[in-house]
Design an enzyme around this catalytic site. Structure first.
Site, PDB file in Angstrom:
ATOM      1  N   THR A 185       0.863  -1.185   0.000  1.00 40.04           N
ATOM      2  CA  THR A 185       0.000   0.000   0.000  1.00 40.04           C
ATOM      3  C   THR A 185       0.894   1.227   0.000  1.00 40.04           C
ATOM      4  O   THR A 185       1.927   1.252   0.661  1.00 40.04           O
ATOM      5  CB  THR A 185      -0.896   0.074   1.250  1.00 40.04           C
ATOM      6  OG1 THR A 185      -0.064   0.110   2.390  1.00 40.04           O
ATOM      7  CG2 THR A 185      -1.847  -1.075   1.322  1.00 40.04           C
ATOM      8  N   GLU A 331      -5.974  -3.520   0.915  1.00 41.06           N
ATOM      9  CA  GLU A 331      -6.129  -4.531   1.973  1.00 41.06           C
ATOM     10  C   GLU A 331      -7.363  -5.401   1.766  1.00 41.06           C
ATOM     11  O   GLU A 331      -7.545  -6.406   2.442  1.00 41.06           O
ATOM     12  CB  GLU A 331      -6.258  -3.839   3.346  1.00 41.06           C
ATOM     13  CG  GLU A 331      -4.965  -3.244   3.881  1.00 41.06           C
ATOM     14  CD  GLU A 331      -4.719  -1.813   3.420  1.00 41.06           C
ATOM     15  OE1 GLU A 331      -5.301  -1.405   2.390  1.00 41.06           O
ATOM     16  OE2 GLU A 331      -3.941  -1.106   4.077  1.00 41.06           O
ATOM     17  N   LYS A 441     -12.655  19.327  11.304  1.00 39.62           N
ATOM     18  CA  LYS A 441     -13.616  19.491  12.396  1.00 39.62           C
ATOM     19  C   LYS A 441     -13.714  20.975  12.705  1.00 39.62           C
ATOM     20  O   LYS A 441     -12.759  21.594  13.157  1.00 39.62           O
ATOM     21  CB  LYS A 441     -13.176  18.700  13.629  1.00 39.62           C
ATOM     22  CG  LYS A 441     -14.352  18.085  14.313  1.00 39.62           C
ATOM     23  CD  LYS A 441     -13.947  16.971  15.249  1.00 39.62           C
ATOM     24  CE  LYS A 441     -15.204  16.246  15.713  1.00 39.62           C
ATOM     25  NZ  LYS A 441     -14.941  15.230  16.691  1.00 39.62           N
ATOM     26  N   TRP A 446     -18.214  17.912  11.796  1.00 38.35           N
ATOM     27  CA  TRP A 446     -17.390  17.477  10.686  1.00 38.35           C
ATOM     28  C   TRP A 446     -17.835  18.092   9.362  1.00 38.35           C
ATOM     29  O   TRP A 446     -19.039  18.150   9.075  1.00 38.35           O
ATOM     30  CB  TRP A 446     -17.439  15.961  10.554  1.00 38.35           C
ATOM     31  CG  TRP A 446     -16.568  15.279  11.550  1.00 38.35           C
ATOM     32  CD1 TRP A 446     -15.687  15.892  12.399  1.00 38.35           C
ATOM     33  CD2 TRP A 446     -16.500  13.890  11.824  1.00 38.35           C
ATOM     34  NE1 TRP A 446     -15.066  14.955  13.173  1.00 38.35           N
ATOM     35  CE2 TRP A 446     -15.543  13.717  12.851  1.00 38.35           C
ATOM     36  CE3 TRP A 446     -17.129  12.768  11.308  1.00 38.35           C
ATOM     37  CZ2 TRP A 446     -15.211  12.470  13.364  1.00 38.35           C
ATOM     38  CZ3 TRP A 446     -16.794  11.525  11.817  1.00 38.35           C
ATOM     39  CH2 TRP A 446     -15.849  11.373  12.832  1.00 38.35           C
TER      40      TRP A 446
HETATM   41  P1  AMP Z   1      -5.651   1.981  -2.073  1.00 38.68           P
HETATM   42  O1  AMP Z   1      -5.431   0.936  -1.057  1.00 38.68           O
HETATM   43  O2  AMP Z   1      -4.396   2.671  -2.501  1.00 38.68           O
HETATM   44  O3  AMP Z   1      -6.432   1.486  -3.220  1.00 38.68           O
HETATM   45  O4  AMP Z   1      -6.502   3.136  -1.397  1.00 38.68           O
HETATM   46  C1  AMP Z   1      -7.676   2.855  -0.683  1.00 38.68           C
HETATM   47  C2  AMP Z   1      -8.301   4.153  -0.235  1.00 38.68           C
HETATM   48  O5  AMP Z   1      -8.738   4.912  -1.375  1.00 38.68           O
HETATM   49  C3  AMP Z   1      -9.536   3.973   0.587  1.00 38.68           C
HETATM   50  O6  AMP Z   1      -9.238   3.689   1.936  1.00 38.68           O
HETATM   51  C4  AMP Z   1     -10.234   5.316   0.395  1.00 38.68           C
HETATM   52  O7  AMP Z   1      -9.693   6.297   1.247  1.00 38.68           O
HETATM   53  C5  AMP Z   1      -9.891   5.655  -1.040  1.00 38.68           C
HETATM   54  N1  AMP Z   1     -11.005   5.285  -1.920  1.00 38.68           N
HETATM   55  C6  AMP Z   1     -11.119   4.204  -2.701  1.00 38.68           C
HETATM   56  N2  AMP Z   1     -12.270   4.231  -3.396  1.00 38.68           N
HETATM   57  C7  AMP Z   1     -12.921   5.360  -3.027  1.00 38.68           C
HETATM   58  C8  AMP Z   1     -14.176   5.946  -3.367  1.00 38.68           C
HETATM   59  N3  AMP Z   1     -14.994   5.414  -4.259  1.00 38.68           N
HETATM   60  N4  AMP Z   1     -14.513   7.107  -2.740  1.00 38.68           N
HETATM   61  C9  AMP Z   1     -13.702   7.679  -1.842  1.00 38.68           C
HETATM   62  N5  AMP Z   1     -12.497   7.179  -1.489  1.00 38.68           N
HETATM   63  C10 AMP Z   1     -12.112   6.030  -2.072  1.00 38.68           C
END
Ligand code: AMP
Length: 540
Positions: A185, A331, A441, A446
């Site tokens: 990640t 994850e 905040k 929020w």
């Molecule tokens: P990654 O593991 O790099 O794919 O990133 C995952 C993170 O991307 C998630 O925990 C979210 O914060 C963000 N994310 C993924 N899909 C969305 C979505 N449709 N809307 C908002 N945030 C998203």
């Protein structure tokens, strides 16, 4: 009492064998460095995969060894997905857009023995090759005729590596919990962390992924994954397509190029695609400028970051393409929620439907989710209560790879803390409002930066928007809106605030608007808010 069912293991090898037997003539079309339009069938792909597997075994790759790929979406990467996992080794997909020190960390942490690398990425690896002592050899994803001149250790072309290997193999019988792939990640703080998937988790994720209220893939579709195979397995599409018998179209290094995407869609009759919001901006801009069409395209899945309504509207109203919003994480393999409307919602007005469709969607089978307050108390699914989102399920990681310490984001009772903050409504639709470290905040309430950003992006002069909290003596924090204007626009901050005024709650209205030429992004295309906070609020 135990049931009387066969104990056949759920493995990636079984996906390959299924496709080979049942969909041998389905096509795989790729753009690669050495071919503008490579074309072959699943049968051809798996014949070469067996040669690759024999080459890996011949080289001395053992079960459990990590083998890295630095590659775009194309047929050789597809063969690697199956060949490496098939011999019981681990396909470690690396995002070539990461910073060099992150790549160095990741390759050394994974202890990759072999690296398969696209010719276009070779120069980046040459710069750090001396810092990668674990790598024994580099296999360049091309043939001998197109081999770049390189100082990478024991470099050899992919075609010569698989060379004259036999195309028959007795695949090993793998336990379904054998590790098959590894993806780090790209956290914005600290070192990247490895998520180690196993065959069973991948097969379960694949089956859920192709189901009707998710990707809905069939033998009649043509799918073009614009989400990279180097980041969370292209959301599972390279496994889902062979299960369903779907023709695959891979854009190779041209993923961000509107002209290539349009040509592939029209010429290969693509019906279906998936990717993060930013890649679609390139395609939509190209269609707008040229008046060209994407006539066969039926659906696009957008996730990875919140999908602005303006993208959904443009796709639908100008090109007849339906957009589904989805949310997930590395994850989680990565699919978590997917947005489709329930039958009774079809009768709602367009506005009411969009209010639902902008949300991230409902949990897929296999994903349990809950939102909790600061004391870990579960909050109601009322669409109002907002809290930290936790998830649990058979394709969600139970820990990170080889960190030496237990994960601090997993509960004792097995829930994984996503770091996302949001609400869930009574129908089960999740709405993400922020990453927990990005929440604003103000006066104890929020403000959703995602909502503000998506609303601002709907302004016709705004190319991209980011919102961060800046310290305020009275309200503790207030939102600051950071804008990249569209080319040639001179829109003012006041005009943007005026436009937002009747679209967001009064106290959400940013106190200030600043204009920048570019907003910084992470290697996976997410806005890098730590950088913006450093620059505009003096904190991280
Ligand atoms: P990654 O593991 O790099 O794919 O990133 C995952 C993170 O991307 C998630 O925990 C979210 O914060 C963000 N994310 C993924 N899909 C969305 C979505 N449709 N809307 C908002 N945030 C998203």
């Amino acid at each position: 009492m135990q049931g009387l069912m066969m104990d056949r293991q759920l493995t990636i090898t079984s996906i390959m064998e299924h496709a080979d037997n049942n969909h041998p003539n389905a096509e795989i079309v790729s753009v690669t460095c050495d071919s503008p339009r490579h074309r072959y069938t699943y049968a051809d792909a798996f014949r070469r995969t067996r040669r690759l597997a024999n080459a890996l075994i011949g080289y001395g790759v053992r079960p459990g060894d990590r083998v890295a790929t630095f590659a775009w979406n194309d047929y050789r990467h597809f063969e690697l997905y199956y060949g490496i996992a098939g011999v019981g080794a681990v396909t470690h997909t690396v995002n070539p857009r990461l910073f060099p020190d992150q790549i160095t960390y990741i390759v050394n942490h994974a202890e990759d023995r072999l690296v398969f690398v696209d010719p276009l990425i070779v120069p980046a690896l040459e710069k750090i090759k001396d810092d990668l002592p674990c790598v024994e050899a580099y296999i360049i994803l091309t043939d001998d005729d197109n081999m770049p001149d390189t100082g990478l250790k024991n470099a050899q072309s992919y075609e010569s590596f698989i060379g004259s290997q036999p195309d028959r193999i007795d695949w090993p019988e793998l336990d379904e919990k054998t590790a098959c792939c590894l993806c780090y990640t790209s956290g914005t703080t600290g070192n990247p962390k490895g998520v180690l998937y196993h065959h069973r988790s991948m097969v379960l994720h694949t089956l859920i992924g192709i189901s009707t209220d998710c990707f809905d893939l069939s033998v009649r579709d043509v799918v073009m994954p614009v989400v990279p195979m180097f980041h969370v397995n292209a959301w599972g599409l390279a496994y889902g397509a062979p299960v369903a018998g779907t023709k695959l179209v891979f854009p190779g290094p041209k993923m961000g190029d509107g002209a290539t995407l349009q040509a592939l869609i029209e010429e290969e009759q693509v019906t279906y695609s998936a990717g993060v919001p930013t890649v679609w901006l390139n395609l939509l801009k190209y269609l707008d400028e040229t008046g060209k069409q994407v006539g066969t395209l039926r659906r696009v899945v957008i996730g990875g970051s919140a999908c602005p309504r303006s993208i959904m509207e443009e796709f639908e109203e100008r090109h007849g393409v339906y957009v589904n919003h989805a949310w997930g994480m590395t994850e989680m393999s990565p699919l978590g929620t997917f947005n489709t409307l329930k039958p009774e919602m079809q009768k709602l007005s367009r506005e009411e439907q969009f209010a639902i469709r902008e949300k991230q969607g409902r949990a897929l089978y296999g994903v349990e989710m809950k939102i909790v307050d600061d004391e870990n108390n579960e909050l109601p699914w009322d669409g109002q209560s907002t809290g930290l989102l936790k998830v649990r399920g058979p394709f969600i990681c139970s820990d990170y790879y080889n960190t030496g310490v237990p994960s601090d984001v997993h509960d004792g009772d097995g829930w994984f803390s996503t770091g996302d903050v949001g609400s869930i409504d009574a129908e089960g639709y999740l709405q993400i409002t922020d990453r927990s470290k990005d929440v604003i905040k103000s006066g104890g309430e929020w403000i959703s930066s995602i909502d503000l950003e998506n609303t601002a992006v709907g302004h016709p002069d705004v190319a991209e928007a980011a919102v961060i909290g800046v310290p305020h003596p009275k309200w503790s924090e207030r939102p600051l809106l950071i804008i990249v204007r569209k080319e040639g626009s001179e829109v003012t901050g006041e005009a943007i605030l005026d436009w937002l005024r009747d679209k967001v709650a009064k106290w959400w209205l940013p106190d200030d608007v600043v204009f920048v030429d570019e907003i910084p992004h992470t290697a996976t295309g997410k806005i890098q808010k730590t950088e913006l906070r450093k620059r505009f609020s003096g904190s991280e």
